[in-house]
Design a protein around this motif. Structure first.
Motif, short mmCIF file in Angstrom:
data_model
loop_
_atom_site.label_atom_id
_atom_site.label_comp_id
_atom_site.label_asym_id
_atom_site.label_seq_id
_atom_site.Cartn_x
_atom_site.Cartn_y
_atom_site.Cartn_z
N MET A 255 42.47 39.78 45.38
CA MET A 255 42.68 38.79 46.43
C MET A 255 41.62 38.92 47.51
O MET A 255 41.06 37.93 47.98
N HIS A 256 41.30 40.13 47.91
CA HIS A 256 40.33 40.31 48.98
C HIS A 256 38.90 40.09 48.51
O HIS A 256 38.02 39.83 49.35
N THR A 257 38.65 40.17 47.23
CA THR A 257 37.35 39.73 46.72
C THR A 257 37.19 38.23 46.94
O THR A 257 36.14 37.75 47.37
N ALA A 258 38.25 37.48 46.67
CA ALA A 258 38.24 36.03 46.94
C ALA A 258 38.05 35.76 48.42
O ALA A 258 37.26 34.89 48.81
N ILE A 259 38.77 36.50 49.26
CA ILE A 259 38.64 36.31 50.71
C ILE A 259 37.23 36.65 51.18
O ILE A 259 36.66 35.95 52.03
N ALA A 260 36.64 37.71 50.62
CA ALA A 260 35.29 38.11 51.02
C ALA A 260 34.27 37.02 50.70
O ALA A 260 33.33 36.79 51.47
N LEU A 261 34.45 36.35 49.57
CA LEU A 261 33.52 35.28 49.20
C LEU A 261 33.61 34.11 50.18
O LEU A 261 32.61 33.46 50.50
N VAL A 416 39.39 32.08 40.89
CA VAL A 416 39.76 32.88 39.72
C VAL A 416 40.24 34.27 40.15
O VAL A 416 41.24 34.80 39.64
N PHE A 417 39.53 34.88 41.09
CA PHE A 417 39.93 36.20 41.58
C PHE A 417 41.32 36.14 42.22
O PHE A 417 42.16 37.02 42.00
N ALA A 418 41.57 35.12 43.02
CA ALA A 418 42.87 35.01 43.70
C ALA A 418 44.00 34.85 42.68
O ALA A 418 45.05 35.51 42.80
N ALA A 419 43.81 33.99 41.71
CA ALA A 419 44.85 33.78 40.69
C ALA A 419 45.11 35.06 39.90
O ALA A 419 46.26 35.38 39.57
#
Length: 432
Positions: A255-261, A416-419
């Motif tokens: 989830m935080h990879t998605a947020i970081a992007l 995709v990361f968030a899902a």
């Protein structure tokens, strides 16, 4: 003849860590404590996330306008690597502290003060290398304070209040970015002031919290034997033995990879895709972060309280991750400010629900929470720091598809990361 009754367990052994800490310190968790605690966390995020999400990118764009994306990726990635190590290591040092000032207070004060000083290096740096050095020092210091602050959730807050408190903590991240965005509109987008003002604003509530925080110093006899080897093993929690914690960690990492992007590259999205100048982008981000913060507030507060009432955590966290992914899809295909705003609002609600319940979820599956809360929360916070390394390193690759500046691919990747972060939660067994 009745069988003999088993000996009654003394009350001191039946009580949990929050109750025991309250008894020893005489400080109970009420509205006043929670308010000061949440404001302290908000202050720390204001000092840290304002440069992370806005001013660091502006400073690098000023020093290296042609290679700004690659330079930002390098500086952010190395700084996040420092944060990755600093958080659990300082958390463990805090667990083992015998300072007469307490376990947590020295790390909160020292981390915030030296973090603010480190930001001066970035503000005055004449080149990207010194900006990177300053950012590494900033991450080191602020993560020392963060490890101590976050340990207080499992240590001080009773379980039946953790959802509500977690919900309040969940809004601090985005509210801090909104505050930082507005501070930058007053400080300007050049010079050291845009770094020092958010740091000063963030320092005040942390110091106010520390003044009222009561701690009982631990003696050396209460602590296990310490060694440098043991300190570095604090970076590890066995994922097989503590599978629920591992799945919660993986979910937050995704989830935080998605947020970081989203967070790291939203400034360049406005400049490159929508054609805005640096000053225009700063103004747009001020209201965009307000929209995001409002979404976070709505999602975090409501669902944090609701999760306490129903006693369930996973359904909220999983649904939130999917909702954040939908917001990323909207931004991916947006070519207007209105489309960007809609995507940000949807993502904000999803992020708010996630942040509002996720800390309560991990506090429920945290290993050794009775004796090593700061270590466990420090390791869990690595799931915040790792994406700050992975995201910026991955982003230039995603952006390079189709000749460069491919923000559609970047934000579809975030979706995709968030899902995926939602899917892995189904493997947690020890929490509802």
């Amino acid at each position: 003849m009745h069988p003999p009754r088993p000996p009654e367990t003394p009350p001191e052994e039946r009580e949990g860590r929050p109750d025991r800490t309250a008894r020893l310190t005489g400080q109970h968790v009420g509205p006043g404590f929670v308010t000061r605690y949440v404001l302290a966390v908000l202050g720390l995020w204001t000092a840290l996330l304002t440069p992370s999400s806005i001013t660091l990118g502006l400073r690098i764009a000023e020093l290296d306008p042609e290679g700004k994306a690659g330079s930002l990726a390098t500086v952010s990635g190395v700084g996040a690597l420092v944060a990755l190590v600093a958080n659990p290591v300082f958390g463990r040092l805090s667990d083992l502290s015998t300072s007469r000032w307490g376990q947590r207070r020295p790390y909160m004060v020292g981390g915030m003060v030296f973090g603010a000083v480190s930001l001066t290096v970035i503000g005055w740096a004449p080149n990207v290398f010194l900006v990177g050095l300053g950012w590494c020092l900033t991450q080191l210091c602020f993560n020392a304070a963060l490890a101590a602050l976050m340990s207080l959730l499992p240590e001080r807050v009773p379980e039946d209040r953790r959802g509500t408190t977690s919900g309040l903590l969940g809004i601090t991240n985005q509210v801090a970015q909104a505050i930082g965005s507005y501070l930058v509109t007053f400080t300007g987008t050049a010079g050291p002031t845009m770094f020092l003002v958010p740091a000063a604003v963030g320092l005040v509530p942390v110091l106010a919290f520390v003044v009222f925080l009561r701690e009982v110093p631990r003696t050396r006899e209460e602590l296990p034997d310490r060694s440098w080897t043991e300190l570095f093993t604090s970076l590890w929690i066995n994922p097989v033995r503590h599978a629920d914690f591992a799945w919660a960690f993986l979910s937050r990492f995704l989830m935080h990879t998605a947020i970081a992007l989203l967070t790291t590259y939203k400034t360049y999205f406005l400049m490159d895709r929508l054609g805005r100048t640096a000053s225009e982008a700063a103004e747009i981000l001020a209201w965009a972060m307000l929209v995001l913060a409002l979404g976070v507030v709505v999602g975090s507060l409501g669902c944090g309280w609701w999760s306490d009432r129903v006693g369930r955590r996973r359904i909220f966290v999983g649904s939130a991750a999917f909702l954040f992914g939908i917001g990323m899809v909207v931004i991916a295909f947006s070519h207007t400010l209105s489309g960007f705003a809609v995507g940000v609002a949807v993502a904000g609600v999803g992020q708010g629900i996630y942040a509002g319940v996720d800390y309560a979820l991990v506090a429920q599956v945290l290993p050794d929470s009775e004796t090593a809360a700061a270590k466990g929360m420090g390791v869990f916070n690595m799931a915040n720091s790792l994406p700050q390394t992975v995201g910026p390193l991955m982003a230039p690759v995603l952006l390079s598809f189709g000749g460069g500046q491919n923000y559609t691919t970047l934000y579809l990747g975030a979706a995709v990361f968030a899902a995926s972060g939602a899917v892995v939660l189904r493997f947690i067994r020890g929490a509802g």
